[in-house]
Design a protein around this motif. Structure first.
Motif, mmCIF file in Angstrom:
data_model
loop_
_atom_site.group_PDB
_atom_site.id
_atom_site.type_symbol
_atom_site.label_atom_id
_atom_site.label_comp_id
_atom_site.label_asym_id
_atom_site.label_seq_id
_atom_site.Cartn_x
_atom_site.Cartn_y
_atom_site.Cartn_z
ATOM 1 N N TYR A 39 0.741 13.663 -35.304
ATOM 2 C CA TYR A 39 -0.613 13.956 -35.776
ATOM 3 C C TYR A 39 -1.665 13.767 -34.688
ATOM 4 O O TYR A 39 -2.841 14.050 -34.883
ATOM 5 N N GLY A 80 -5.223 6.923 -26.118
ATOM 6 C CA GLY A 80 -3.963 6.472 -25.628
ATOM 7 C C GLY A 80 -3.590 5.095 -26.180
ATOM 8 O O GLY A 80 -4.122 4.647 -27.169
ATOM 9 N N GLU A 81 -2.697 4.473 -25.510
ATOM 10 C CA GLU A 81 -2.289 3.142 -25.955
ATOM 11 C C GLU A 81 -2.928 2.091 -25.040
ATOM 12 O O GLU A 81 -2.522 1.951 -23.872
ATOM 13 N N THR A 107 -7.302 -1.255 -31.151
ATOM 14 C CA THR A 107 -6.419 -0.453 -32.016
ATOM 15 C C THR A 107 -5.203 -0.109 -31.172
ATOM 16 O O THR A 107 -5.329 0.463 -30.086
ATOM 17 N N THR A 108 -4.037 -0.473 -31.670
ATOM 18 C CA THR A 108 -2.817 -0.356 -30.866
ATOM 19 C C THR A 108 -1.667 0.175 -31.707
ATOM 20 O O THR A 108 -1.643 0.002 -32.927
ATOM 21 N N SER A 131 -1.169 0.648 -35.791
ATOM 22 C CA SER A 131 -0.777 1.888 -36.457
ATOM 23 C C SER A 131 0.691 1.833 -36.865
ATOM 24 O O SER A 131 1.550 1.449 -36.065
ATOM 25 N N ASN A 170 -2.879 0.793 -39.889
ATOM 26 C CA ASN A 170 -3.355 2.166 -40.073
ATOM 27 C C ASN A 170 -2.199 3.112 -40.348
ATOM 28 O O ASN A 170 -1.283 3.235 -39.536
ATOM 29 N N MET A 202 -6.503 14.155 -40.076
ATOM 30 C CA MET A 202 -7.668 14.870 -39.533
ATOM 31 C C MET A 202 -7.234 15.895 -38.477
ATOM 32 O O MET A 202 -6.253 15.681 -37.775
ATOM 33 N N ASN A 207 -2.613 19.290 -32.892
ATOM 34 C CA ASN A 207 -1.856 18.491 -33.873
ATOM 35 C C ASN A 207 -1.401 19.288 -35.099
ATOM 36 O O ASN A 207 -0.894 18.705 -36.060
HETATM 37 C C1 LIG Z 1 -5.607 7.740 -31.258
HETATM 38 S S1 LIG Z 1 -4.952 6.185 -31.740
HETATM 39 C C2 LIG Z 1 -5.196 5.209 -30.272
HETATM 40 C C3 LIG Z 1 -4.798 3.763 -30.396
HETATM 41 C C4 LIG Z 1 -3.320 3.441 -30.480
HETATM 42 N N1 LIG Z 1 -2.518 4.206 -29.600
HETATM 43 C C5 LIG Z 1 -2.830 3.542 -31.891
HETATM 44 O O1 LIG Z 1 -2.073 4.461 -32.203
HETATM 45 O O2 LIG Z 1 -3.230 2.707 -32.701
HETATM 46 C C6 LIG Z 1 -6.218 5.502 -32.825
HETATM 47 C C7 LIG Z 1 -6.023 5.752 -34.304
HETATM 48 O O3 LIG Z 1 -6.195 7.132 -34.560
HETATM 49 C C8 LIG Z 1 -5.323 7.481 -35.596
HETATM 50 N N2 LIG Z 1 -5.099 8.932 -35.577
HETATM 51 C C9 LIG Z 1 -4.559 9.656 -34.577
HETATM 52 N N3 LIG Z 1 -4.510 10.956 -34.904
HETATM 53 C C10 LIG Z 1 -5.030 11.060 -36.153
HETATM 54 C C11 LIG Z 1 -5.240 12.147 -37.044
HETATM 55 N N4 LIG Z 1 -4.913 13.387 -36.733
HETATM 56 N N5 LIG Z 1 -5.804 11.889 -38.238
HETATM 57 C C12 LIG Z 1 -6.149 10.622 -38.571
HETATM 58 N N6 LIG Z 1 -5.989 9.556 -37.774
HETATM 59 C C13 LIG Z 1 -5.419 9.769 -36.580
HETATM 60 C C14 LIG Z 1 -4.063 6.691 -35.269
HETATM 61 O O4 LIG Z 1 -3.245 6.557 -36.399
HETATM 62 C C15 LIG Z 1 -4.647 5.374 -34.823
HETATM 63 O O5 LIG Z 1 -4.747 4.485 -35.906
#
Ligand SMILES: C[S@@+](CC[C@H](N)C(=O)[O-])C[C@H]1O[C@@H](n2cnc3c(N)ncnc32)[C@H](O)[C@@H]1O
Ligand SMILES: Nc1nc2c(ncn2[C@@H]2O[C@H](COP(=O)(O)OP(=O)(O)OP(=O)(O)O)[C@@H](O)[C@H]2O)c(=O)[nH]1
Ligand code: SF4
Ligand code: SF4
Length: 338
Positions: A39, A80-81, A107-108, A131, A170, A202, A207
């Motif tokens: 996603y 990213g991470e 957020t990791t 996540s 998350n 989203m 994606n």
């Molecule tokens: C982009 S990630 C970056 C931080 C870290 N790598 C992680 O995954 O927690 C931040 C948050 O965005 C959420 N996320 C990423 N793509 C998404 C999407 N298409 N719709 C909703 N949430 C999304 C992820 O689940 C995560 O909780």
């Protein structure tokens, strides 16, 4: 009436700022990641910015200082991470020294959390969101296109053990992938002091978002209420992304992040800086300003503040609606940071 000192405190510029006060900055520490969530990014990966064009640690801290001086009191590190950035602990320790910053959050994906947590806590990390999209190891691997389920679970348990409360989990809910696990995720909050947050899927570049794959807040709520009719809506903070619920008697709670079906733009207090140094005033706005270029041009603090202020004042009242944003050009989520 005098002009407010703080350029982000746009309460006194109603037609421009829509009464919002931006005190929450999300900073992306890297474009790289050790997972490949479906996603968030295309399977083939994304084109990474050359290293010289990414913000240096010193530039990250300079910008953080400036935003704090202007009223930001919460910084969330993302990517990213973020935990794969080698100096993440040092960055947190430096941020901790900045007067006026109340909250440092991260957020990791949780992959290296168990290992790094003691150092992150010592450095001054206040809040952790992790996540996790499936409780079934094979499905987890399918969604994130990598192995690592047990490491993430270990990270979650370690965060609880080290006293983080609530630890937020998350979960992006997608039809046909993990919507059948809603009740299992809710059950996780019975004994653990977690806040499990169900996020509406989203649209971002690469994606493959599609309306049919999105499970709405109302649909999730209906499904959970069939099992737990006593689900109770709790008061959420004015600027929170999530609507908070609790199953009576459970230790933890639930959140719903409803960006698609019931946006919360009216109370948005968030600004973003990408790893390559662009200020992005809205997750779903594609106008960006390169603070890196302004910094590197030798501009004064005042010039920088004027540029930031102008960008914040251009921020729209709300996002353009889910179908419009699914058509617009934006970054892949991994290059924004959430
Ligand atoms: C982009 S990630 C970056 C931080 C870290 N790598 C992680 O995954 O927690 C931040 C948050 O965005 C959420 N996320 C990423 N793509 C998404 C999407 N298409 N719709 C909703 N949430 C999304 C992820 O689940 C995560 O909780
Ligand atoms: N539409 C929208 N979604 C957001 C915003 N901020 C965060 N999100 C989404 O909310 C989900 C969870 O993000 P997190 O990184 O955990 O941050 P958060 O929800 O602000 O965290 P808290 O500080 O704990 O409230 C991700 O899917 C983000 O993309 C926002 O300003 N607008
Ligand atoms: S959601 Fe986080 S862990 Fe997953 S690919 Fe995106 S940045 Fe990586
Ligand atoms: S979509 Fe934009 S305006 Fe709405 S809450 Fe998110 S960042 Fe704020």
């Amino acid at each position: 009436m005098s002009v407010p000192k703080c350029i982000f405190c746009v309460v006194l510029i109603p037609r421009r700022g829509f009464g919002r006060r931006h005190n929450y900055l999300r900073m992306s520490l890297t474009e790289k990641c050790n997972l490949r969530c479906q996603y968030c990014m295309p399977e083939e990966g994304v084109k990474l910015t050359p290293r010289a064009q990414l913000l240096t640690t010193s530039e990250i801290l300079t910008l953080a200082r400036l935003f704090i001086q202007e009223g930001v009191d919460k910084i969330r590190l993302t990517g990213g991470e973020p935990l794969i950035r080698p100096d993440v602990v040092d960055i947190i320790a430096e941020l901790r020294k900045l007067e006026g910053l109340k909250t440092i959050a991260i957020t990791t994906n949780g992959m290296s959390l168990a290992k790094l947590l003691p150092k992150l806590k010592d450095a001054g990390l206040d809040l952790i969101n992790i996540s996790l999209d499936s409780l079934v190891p094979a499905k987890f691997e399918f969604i994130v296109r990598r192995k690592g389920f047990h490491k993430v679970m270990e990270g979650i348990d370690k965060a609880i053990e080290m006293g983080y409360n609530p630890v937020k989990v998350n979960c992006v809910v997608m039809r046909g992938l993990n919507e059948d696990e809603l009740l299992d995720f809710v059950a996780l909050t019975e004994k653990k002091p977690l806040e499990v947050r169900f996020i509406e899927y989203m649209p971002f570049d690469g994606n493959k978002w599609n309306f049919k794959k999105m499970v709405s807040y109302q649909e999730m709520l209906d499904c959970i209420r069939q099992q737990w009719p006593n689900l109770e809506l709790l008061q959420s903070g004015h600027t929170d992304t999530a609507k908070i619920y609790k199953v009576q008697g459970f230790k933890g709670q639930l959140g719903f992040i409803t960006s698609m079906s019931d946006h919360f733009c009216g109370s948005c207090n968030r600004l973003r800086i990408t790893a390559d140094g662009n200020l992005k005033v809205c997750l779903f706005g594609n106008s960006e300003v390169s603070l890196r270029d302004v910094l590197r041009s030798g501009a004064s603090e005042e010039e920088l503040l004027q540029i930031i202020g102008a960008a914040v004042r251009r921020k729209k009242k709300q996002h353009a609606g889910m179908f419009s944003i699914s058509q617009m050009k934006n970054r892949p989520m991994i290059l924004i940071g959430g």
